[in-house]
Design an enzyme around this catalytic site. Structure first.
Site, mmCIF file in Angstrom:
data_model
loop_
_atom_site.group_PDB
_atom_site.id
_atom_site.type_symbol
_atom_site.label_atom_id
_atom_site.label_comp_id
_atom_site.label_asym_id
_atom_site.label_seq_id
_atom_site.Cartn_x
_atom_site.Cartn_y
_atom_site.Cartn_z
ATOM 1 N N GLY A 62 72.694 -99.791 12.225
ATOM 2 C CA GLY A 62 73.599 -99.447 13.328
ATOM 3 C C GLY A 62 73.274 -98.089 13.928
ATOM 4 O O GLY A 62 72.357 -97.388 13.487
ATOM 5 N N SER A 64 78.818 -95.138 22.903
ATOM 6 C CA SER A 64 78.140 -95.303 21.612
ATOM 7 C C SER A 64 79.083 -95.049 20.440
ATOM 8 O O SER A 64 78.750 -95.385 19.306
ATOM 9 C CB SER A 64 76.915 -94.385 21.518
ATOM 10 O OG SER A 64 77.263 -93.069 21.874
ATOM 11 N N CYS A 79 85.070 -88.967 14.810
ATOM 12 C CA CYS A 79 84.105 -88.202 15.615
ATOM 13 C C CYS A 79 84.752 -87.165 16.540
ATOM 14 O O CYS A 79 84.344 -85.998 16.554
ATOM 15 C CB CYS A 79 83.231 -89.176 16.409
ATOM 16 S SG CYS A 79 84.155 -90.508 17.186
ATOM 17 N N HIS A 104 80.778 -86.970 22.980
ATOM 18 C CA HIS A 104 82.191 -86.968 23.346
ATOM 19 C C HIS A 104 82.547 -85.580 23.891
ATOM 20 O O HIS A 104 82.015 -84.563 23.431
ATOM 21 C CB HIS A 104 83.065 -87.200 22.112
ATOM 22 C CG HIS A 104 83.039 -88.608 21.580
ATOM 23 N ND1 HIS A 104 82.397 -89.655 22.205
ATOM 24 C CD2 HIS A 104 83.626 -89.135 20.463
ATOM 25 C CE1 HIS A 104 82.577 -90.763 21.483
ATOM 26 N NE2 HIS A 104 83.309 -90.479 20.422
HETATM 27 P P1 A2P Z 1 73.768 -105.504 11.266
HETATM 28 O O1 A2P Z 1 72.885 -104.693 12.181
HETATM 29 O O2 A2P Z 1 73.003 -106.349 10.321
HETATM 30 O O3 A2P Z 1 74.844 -106.227 12.005
HETATM 31 P P2 A2P Z 1 77.132 -100.474 14.803
HETATM 32 O O4 A2P Z 1 78.431 -99.752 14.594
HETATM 33 O O5 A2P Z 1 76.119 -99.643 15.531
HETATM 34 O O6 A2P Z 1 77.348 -101.822 15.436
HETATM 35 O O7 A2P Z 1 76.525 -100.728 13.332
HETATM 36 C C1 A2P Z 1 77.230 -101.418 12.340
HETATM 37 C C2 A2P Z 1 76.407 -101.459 11.068
HETATM 38 O O8 A2P Z 1 77.186 -102.141 10.089
HETATM 39 C C3 A2P Z 1 75.114 -102.253 11.206
HETATM 40 O O9 A2P Z 1 74.141 -101.737 10.347
HETATM 41 C C4 A2P Z 1 75.549 -103.625 10.764
HETATM 42 O O10 A2P Z 1 74.509 -104.445 10.286
HETATM 43 C C5 A2P Z 1 76.454 -103.277 9.623
HETATM 44 N N1 A2P Z 1 77.375 -104.376 9.319
HETATM 45 C C6 A2P Z 1 78.239 -104.982 10.152
HETATM 46 N N2 A2P Z 1 78.915 -105.957 9.509
HETATM 47 C C7 A2P Z 1 78.451 -105.971 8.229
HETATM 48 C C8 A2P Z 1 78.740 -106.738 7.070
HETATM 49 N N3 A2P Z 1 79.665 -107.710 7.080
HETATM 50 N N4 A2P Z 1 78.073 -106.452 5.918
HETATM 51 C C9 A2P Z 1 77.153 -105.475 5.888
HETATM 52 N N5 A2P Z 1 76.837 -104.704 6.956
HETATM 53 C C10 A2P Z 1 77.473 -104.946 8.117
#
Ligand code: A2P
Length: 327
Positions: free
Chosen positions: A10, A156, A126, A239
């Site tokens: 993410g 973001s 944040c 922000h």
């Molecule tokens: P993934 O990229 O595989 O979806 P952001 O806030 O930028 O969207 O990032 C969220 C982060 O949390 C990403 O790395 C995402 O992985 C991870 N994530 C979201 N849902 C899950 C889940 N159920 N289990 C593990 N990681 C998760």
């Protein structure tokens, strides 16, 4: 030393990897974890190419620290497994921030709180981090009694999907297509949305109450009165927050300026005014428009701006880790 990043793919997780390198914390092993969607993805770290794994309990075994960059529900789901592994969990989500025995830490302000952890340390919201970095030097002159804040929050802050939604809407509008918001509650392109999070007490949103509840905990200032309005704006990163404070004793602009300049943290007081395009991609929090407040006698108003993926999330979490390693 073995470190894991939960949510490595993410916006915050990727930034954590960069911040580790920048702060020269290079573990013997870095374990990258995300959802099954990201299994097998390759991400660069310290001149190596690392493979992302779908998170499973076994991945936490043998880790010393886990940096969390997932949403609150995912964080709550995996926290017990992380605790069981013996790793210290530095969590960027809101899951544990207000729990009494869990420190909520901005190292430059209340770093020593981190040392009283029981396996979990929470990274604050944040906008709260950026605001408190700006006002903490003033609070040290005289305790803040009242704080009014209005935020201008980048897309973001809602993660990668927030960035993608703004990009897509700009493209769709240019092509005359209808926009279909899903991350934000309304069209964010060419707009601003005074609603972030979910509805809570007396018309305030969850995001707005974080400024009050987390601010009180971090500043050890349980009676501080806070009113906050959070607004999403079509800015990619950084922000901005307009803040007014009233302290126990009047504080002059000169005294506040000197305290901000001397503050033991990366806060920079500008003659001009900070803006997101100038403050993105760095850990520094910028303060400008420092002036006497016209409502609070002896109070101050200012405008502050900082990259919320860096100091507002990843860099602060990595600084908590650095603080633990140094103490
Ligand atoms: P993934 O990229 O595989 O979806 P952001 O806030 O930028 O969207 O990032 C969220 C982060 O949390 C990403 O790395 C995402 O992985 C991870 N994530 C979201 N849902 C899950 C889940 N159920 N289990 C593990 N990681 C998760």
């Amino acid at each position: 030393m073995r470190i894991g990043i939960l949510g490595a793919t993410g916006a915050v997780g990727r930034q954590m990897m960069e911040c580790l390198e920048e702060q020269q914390i290079i573990p013997d092993e870095l374990v990258l974890l995300a959802s099954p969607r990201s299994e097998g993805k390759i991400l660069p770290f310290a001149k190596k190419q690392l493979t992302v794994h779908a998170v499973r309990e076994e991945w936490f075994e043998g880790l010393d620290y886990v940096l969390g960059a997932v949403d609150a529900d995912t964080s709550k789901k995996w926290a017990p497994a992380i605790r069981k592994s013996g790793a210290v969990y530095i969590d960027n989500s809101s899951a544990f921030r207000l729990e009494e025995d869990i420190p909520l830490v901005i190292p430059e302000i209340n770093g020593s709180d981190a040392l009283n952890h029981h396996g979990i340390i929470a990274n604050p919201n944040c906008s709260t981090i950026i605001t408190l970095m700006a006002v903490a030097p003033i609070h040290r002159i005289s305790p803040i009694r009242k704080l009014i804040a209005s935020t201008y929050q980048a897309v973001s802050g809602a993660g990668m999907h927030g960035i993608e939604e703004l990009e897509q809407e700009v493209k769709d509008l240019a092509e005359g297509k209808e926009v279909k918001p899903s991350v934000f509650p309304a069209q964010i392109a060419y707009n601003c949305i005074p609603w972030i999070g979910s509805g809570k007490e007396e018309g305030y949103t969850s995001e707005e109450l974080k400024m009050r509840n987390e601010g009180r905990k971090i500043l050890h200032n349980p009676d501080m009165k806070v009113t906050c309005t959070c607004v999403r704006v079509p800015v990619y990163r950084s922000h901005s927050i307009s803040v007014s404070v009233a302290c126990e004793e009047p504080v002059s602009v000169e005294a506040a300026a000197e305290a901000i300049s001397r503050f033991d943290g990366d806060v920079y007081l500008e003659d001009g005014y900070p803006m997101p395009l100038d403050t993105s991609g760095q850990d520094r929090v910028y303060v400008g428009r420092l002036r006497p407040d016209m409502v609070f006698d002896g109070g101050l108003s200012l405008f502050c701006c900082g990259d919320q993926i860096r100091k507002g999330a990843a860099a602060n979490a990595v600084s908590i880790l650095a603080y633990l390693l140094a103490h």
